[in-house]
Write a protein that holds these residues in place. Structure first.
Motif, PDB file in Angstrom:
ATOM      1  N   VAL A  48       0.853  -1.204   0.000  1.00  0.00           N
ATOM      2  CA  VAL A  48       0.000   0.000   0.000  1.00  0.00           C
ATOM      3  C   VAL A  48       0.884   1.247   0.000  1.00  0.00           C
ATOM      4  O   VAL A  48       0.657   2.178  -0.784  1.00  0.00           O
ATOM      5  N   THR A  49       1.924   1.252   0.826  1.00  0.00           N
ATOM      6  CA  THR A  49       2.850   2.387   0.906  1.00  0.00           C
ATOM      7  C   THR A  49       3.535   2.619  -0.439  1.00  0.00           C
ATOM      8  O   THR A  49       3.658   3.757  -0.898  1.00  0.00           O
ATOM      9  N   LEU A  50       3.977   1.543  -1.073  1.00  0.00           N
ATOM     10  CA  LEU A  50       4.646   1.644  -2.376  1.00  0.00           C
ATOM     11  C   LEU A  50       3.713   2.234  -3.431  1.00  0.00           C
ATOM     12  O   LEU A  50       4.099   3.127  -4.187  1.00  0.00           O
ATOM     13  N   LEU A  51       2.476   1.778  -3.458  1.00  0.00           N
ATOM     14  CA  LEU A  51       1.514   2.277  -4.448  1.00  0.00           C
ATOM     15  C   LEU A  51       1.189   3.749  -4.196  1.00  0.00           C
ATOM     16  O   LEU A  51       1.040   4.523  -5.140  1.00  0.00           O
ATOM     17  N   GLU A  52       1.109   4.127  -2.926  1.00  0.00           N
ATOM     18  CA  GLU A  52       0.857   5.535  -2.585  1.00  0.00           C
ATOM     19  C   GLU A  52       2.037   6.409  -3.013  1.00  0.00           C
ATOM     20  O   GLU A  52       1.852   7.518  -3.514  1.00  0.00           O
ATOM     21  N   LYS A  53       3.253   5.893  -2.843  1.00  0.00           N
ATOM     22  CA  LYS A  53       4.471   6.628  -3.207  1.00  0.00           C
ATOM     23  C   LYS A  53       4.450   7.022  -4.689  1.00  0.00           C
ATOM     24  O   LYS A  53       4.881   8.109  -5.055  1.00  0.00           O
ATOM     25  N   TYR A  54       3.956   6.123  -5.532  1.00  0.00           N
ATOM     26  CA  TYR A  54       3.914   6.384  -6.979  1.00  0.00           C
ATOM     27  C   TYR A  54       2.548   6.886  -7.444  1.00  0.00           C
ATOM     28  O   TYR A  54       2.325   7.033  -8.639  1.00  0.00           O
ATOM     29  N   ASN A  55       1.636   7.108  -6.480  1.00  0.00           N
ATOM     30  CA  ASN A  55       0.329   7.692  -6.775  1.00  0.00           C
ATOM     31  C   ASN A  55      -0.399   6.978  -7.922  1.00  0.00           C
ATOM     32  O   ASN A  55      -0.877   7.607  -8.858  1.00  0.00           O
ATOM     33  N   VAL A  56      -0.440   5.638  -7.836  1.00  0.00           N
ATOM     34  CA  VAL A  56      -1.068   4.864  -8.915  1.00  0.00           C
ATOM     35  C   VAL A  56      -2.583   4.807  -8.749  1.00  0.00           C
ATOM     36  O   VAL A  56      -3.100   4.933  -7.639  1.00  0.00           O
ATOM     37  N   ASP A  57      -3.268   4.637  -9.866  1.00  0.00           N
ATOM     38  CA  ASP A  57      -4.703   4.343  -9.839  1.00  0.00           C
ATOM     39  C   ASP A  57      -4.845   2.846  -9.593  1.00  0.00           C
ATOM     40  O   ASP A  57      -4.180   2.046 -10.257  1.00  0.00           O
ATOM     41  N   ILE A  58      -5.721   2.484  -8.673  1.00  0.00           N
ATOM     42  CA  ILE A  58      -5.892   1.083  -8.291  1.00  0.00           C
ATOM     43  C   ILE A  58      -7.236   0.560  -8.774  1.00  0.00           C
ATOM     44  O   ILE A  58      -8.260   1.217  -8.600  1.00  0.00           O
ATOM     45  N   VAL A  59      -7.202  -0.626  -9.362  1.00  0.00           N
ATOM     46  CA  VAL A  59      -8.420  -1.342  -9.751  1.00  0.00           C
ATOM     47  C   VAL A  59      -8.412  -2.634  -8.925  1.00  0.00           C
ATOM     48  O   VAL A  59      -7.548  -3.482  -9.101  1.00  0.00           O
ATOM     49  N   LYS A  60      -9.362  -2.744  -7.978  1.00  0.00           N
ATOM     50  CA  LYS A  60      -9.404  -3.907  -7.084  1.00  0.00           C
ATOM     51  C   LYS A  60     -10.246  -5.029  -7.680  1.00  0.00           C
ATOM     52  O   LYS A  60     -11.307  -4.765  -8.250  1.00  0.00           O
ATOM     53  N   VAL A  61      -9.767  -6.269  -7.517  1.00  0.00           N
ATOM     54  CA  VAL A  61     -10.510  -7.437  -7.998  1.00  0.00           C
ATOM     55  C   VAL A  61     -10.402  -8.588  -6.997  1.00  0.00           C
ATOM     56  O   VAL A  61      -9.459  -8.647  -6.222  1.00  0.00           O
ATOM     57  N   CYS A  62     -11.375  -9.478  -7.060  1.00  0.00           N
ATOM     58  CA  CYS A  62     -11.266 -10.780  -6.412  1.00  0.00           C
ATOM     59  C   CYS A  62     -11.846 -11.797  -7.388  1.00  0.00           C
ATOM     60  O   CYS A  62     -13.073 -11.938  -7.490  1.00  0.00           O
ATOM     61  N   PRO A  63     -10.978 -12.487  -8.130  1.00  0.00           N
ATOM     62  CA  PRO A  63     -11.465 -13.451  -9.123  1.00  0.00           C
ATOM     63  C   PRO A  63     -12.409 -14.506  -8.534  1.00  0.00           C
ATOM     64  O   PRO A  63     -13.372 -14.904  -9.188  1.00  0.00           O
ATOM     65  N   GLU A  64     -12.148 -14.935  -7.313  1.00  0.00           N
ATOM     66  CA  GLU A  64     -12.986 -15.981  -6.722  1.00  0.00           C
ATOM     67  C   GLU A  64     -14.391 -15.456  -6.427  1.00  0.00           C
ATOM     68  O   GLU A  64     -15.376 -16.155  -6.630  1.00  0.00           O
ATOM     69  N   CYS A  65     -14.473 -14.204  -5.984  1.00  0.00           N
ATOM     70  CA  CYS A  65     -15.792 -13.586  -5.787  1.00  0.00           C
ATOM     71  C   CYS A  65     -16.492 -13.408  -7.132  1.00  0.00           C
ATOM     72  O   CYS A  65     -17.686 -13.660  -7.259  1.00  0.00           O
ATOM     73  N   PHE A  66     -15.738 -12.972  -8.152  1.00  0.00           N
ATOM     74  CA  PHE A  66     -16.306 -12.811  -9.497  1.00  0.00           C
ATOM     75  C   PHE A  66     -16.864 -14.123 -10.021  1.00  0.00           C
ATOM     76  O   PHE A  66     -17.801 -14.140 -10.807  1.00  0.00           O
ATOM     77  N   ASN A 119       6.988  -9.544  -4.337  1.00  0.00           N
ATOM     78  CA  ASN A 119       8.035  -9.018  -5.226  1.00  0.00           C
ATOM     79  C   ASN A 119       8.076  -7.490  -5.202  1.00  0.00           C
ATOM     80  O   ASN A 119       8.086  -6.845  -6.251  1.00  0.00           O
ATOM     81  N   LEU A 120       8.105  -6.900  -4.010  1.00  0.00           N
ATOM     82  CA  LEU A 120       8.028  -5.441  -3.902  1.00  0.00           C
ATOM     83  C   LEU A 120       9.172  -4.725  -4.620  1.00  0.00           C
ATOM     84  O   LEU A 120       8.961  -3.696  -5.243  1.00  0.00           O
ATOM     85  N   GLU A 121      10.387  -5.299  -4.564  1.00  0.00           N
ATOM     86  CA  GLU A 121      11.521  -4.659  -5.245  1.00  0.00           C
ATOM     87  C   GLU A 121      11.304  -4.644  -6.753  1.00  0.00           C
ATOM     88  O   GLU A 121      11.541  -3.631  -7.410  1.00  0.00           O
ATOM     89  N   GLU A 122      10.869  -5.768  -7.297  1.00  0.00           N
ATOM     90  CA  GLU A 122      10.595  -5.840  -8.736  1.00  0.00           C
ATOM     91  C   GLU A 122       9.470  -4.877  -9.128  1.00  0.00           C
ATOM     92  O   GLU A 122       9.542  -4.219 -10.170  1.00  0.00           O
ATOM     93  N   ILE A 123       8.442  -4.812  -8.287  1.00  0.00           N
ATOM     94  CA  ILE A 123       7.320  -3.901  -8.554  1.00  0.00           C
ATOM     95  C   ILE A 123       7.826  -2.460  -8.587  1.00  0.00           C
ATOM     96  O   ILE A 123       7.488  -1.703  -9.491  1.00  0.00           O
ATOM     97  N   GLU A 124       8.662  -2.111  -7.611  1.00  0.00           N
ATOM     98  CA  GLU A 124       9.158  -0.726  -7.574  1.00  0.00           C
ATOM     99  C   GLU A 124      10.005  -0.420  -8.804  1.00  0.00           C
ATOM    100  O   GLU A 124       9.878   0.649  -9.404  1.00  0.00           O
ATOM    101  N   LYS A 125      10.874  -1.345  -9.212  1.00  0.00           N
ATOM    102  CA  LYS A 125      11.686  -1.132 -10.425  1.00  0.00           C
ATOM    103  C   LYS A 125      10.777  -0.900 -11.632  1.00  0.00           C
ATOM    104  O   LYS A 125      11.031  -0.032 -12.463  1.00  0.00           O
ATOM    105  N   TYR A 126       9.719  -1.681 -11.706  1.00  0.00           N
ATOM    106  CA  TYR A 126       8.787  -1.554 -12.836  1.00  0.00           C
ATOM    107  C   TYR A 126       8.058  -0.203 -12.782  1.00  0.00           C
ATOM    108  O   TYR A 126       7.890   0.457 -13.799  1.00  0.00           O
ATOM    109  N   LEU A 127       7.653   0.198 -11.588  1.00  0.00           N
ATOM    110  CA  LEU A 127       6.988   1.500 -11.408  1.00  0.00           C
ATOM    111  C   LEU A 127       7.919   2.649 -11.815  1.00  0.00           C
ATOM    112  O   LEU A 127       7.484   3.608 -12.467  1.00  0.00           O
ATOM    113  N   ILE A 128       9.191   2.543 -11.462  1.00  0.00           N
ATOM    114  CA  ILE A 128      10.175   3.587 -11.820  1.00  0.00           C
ATOM    115  C   ILE A 128      10.274   3.677 -13.354  1.00  0.00           C
ATOM    116  O   ILE A 128      10.266   4.772 -13.911  1.00  0.00           O
TER     117      ILE A 128
END
Length: 157
Positions: free
Chosen positions: A31-49, A143-152
């Motif tokens: 959550v902190t990482l996503l806030e840092k990059y101010n991303v738009d979030i689309v929430k899903v739960c495939p099992e609920c769907f 994979n938070l490090e990989e996610i951050e590299k991708y966000l950068i």
């Protein structure tokens, strides 16, 4: 103006109580990482769907089918959830996806072995497979490090 980064995420990782047990898998560092990059979030739960209830009997993949611990074949529900998740990813033109590791829907590298023994094996959940078939990049919350590299990288464009 630069396009905002858009990420599709397992709702349980953001604290929604959609897990099979009725709980969640809130991951504060994510959550902190996503806030840092101010991303738009689309929430899903495939099992609920897929129409599965909360809480629900745990499920695991065995021989490319999904079975609940009480031995019901839930493959169709998982396929419906995967398809709906893919539609949402495409409609929202997400840049990438973050799904819950080890889940029979969302595991991106690891899943349980199908015997309800707690053993973890290399494998992918039904939704992850579906997204990968469409060349959509899937990370896990581990994979938070990989996610951050991708966000950068995305942030540069």
């Amino acid at each position: 103006m630069k396009k905002k980064i858009k990420v599709l995420i397992s709702a349980c990782l953001l604290g929604d109580n959609v897990k099979y047990s009725g709980g969640n898998n809130l991951t504060p560092e994510l959550v902190t990482l996503l806030e840092k990059y101010n991303v738009d979030i689309v929430k899903v739960c495939p099992e609920c769907f897929g129409g599965l209830p909360i809480p629900r009997v745990p499920s695991e993949i065995r021989e490319n089918k999904v079975f609940s611990k009480d031995n019901r074949d839930l493959t169709e529900e998982f396929l419906v959830g995967a398809e709906k998740t893919l539609e949402i990813a495409k409609e929202n033109e997400v840049d990438f996806v973050i799904l819950k590791e080890r889940s029979p829907s969302c595991g991106s590298t690891y899943i349980y072995d199908g015997n309800f023994s707690g053993n973890i094996i290399l494998g992918q959940g039904i939704t992850t497979r579906k997204l990968n078939e469409e060349n959509i990049i899937v990370f896990s919350e581990e994979n938070l490090e990989e996610i951050e590299k991708y966000l950068i990288e995305l942030d540069k464009n």
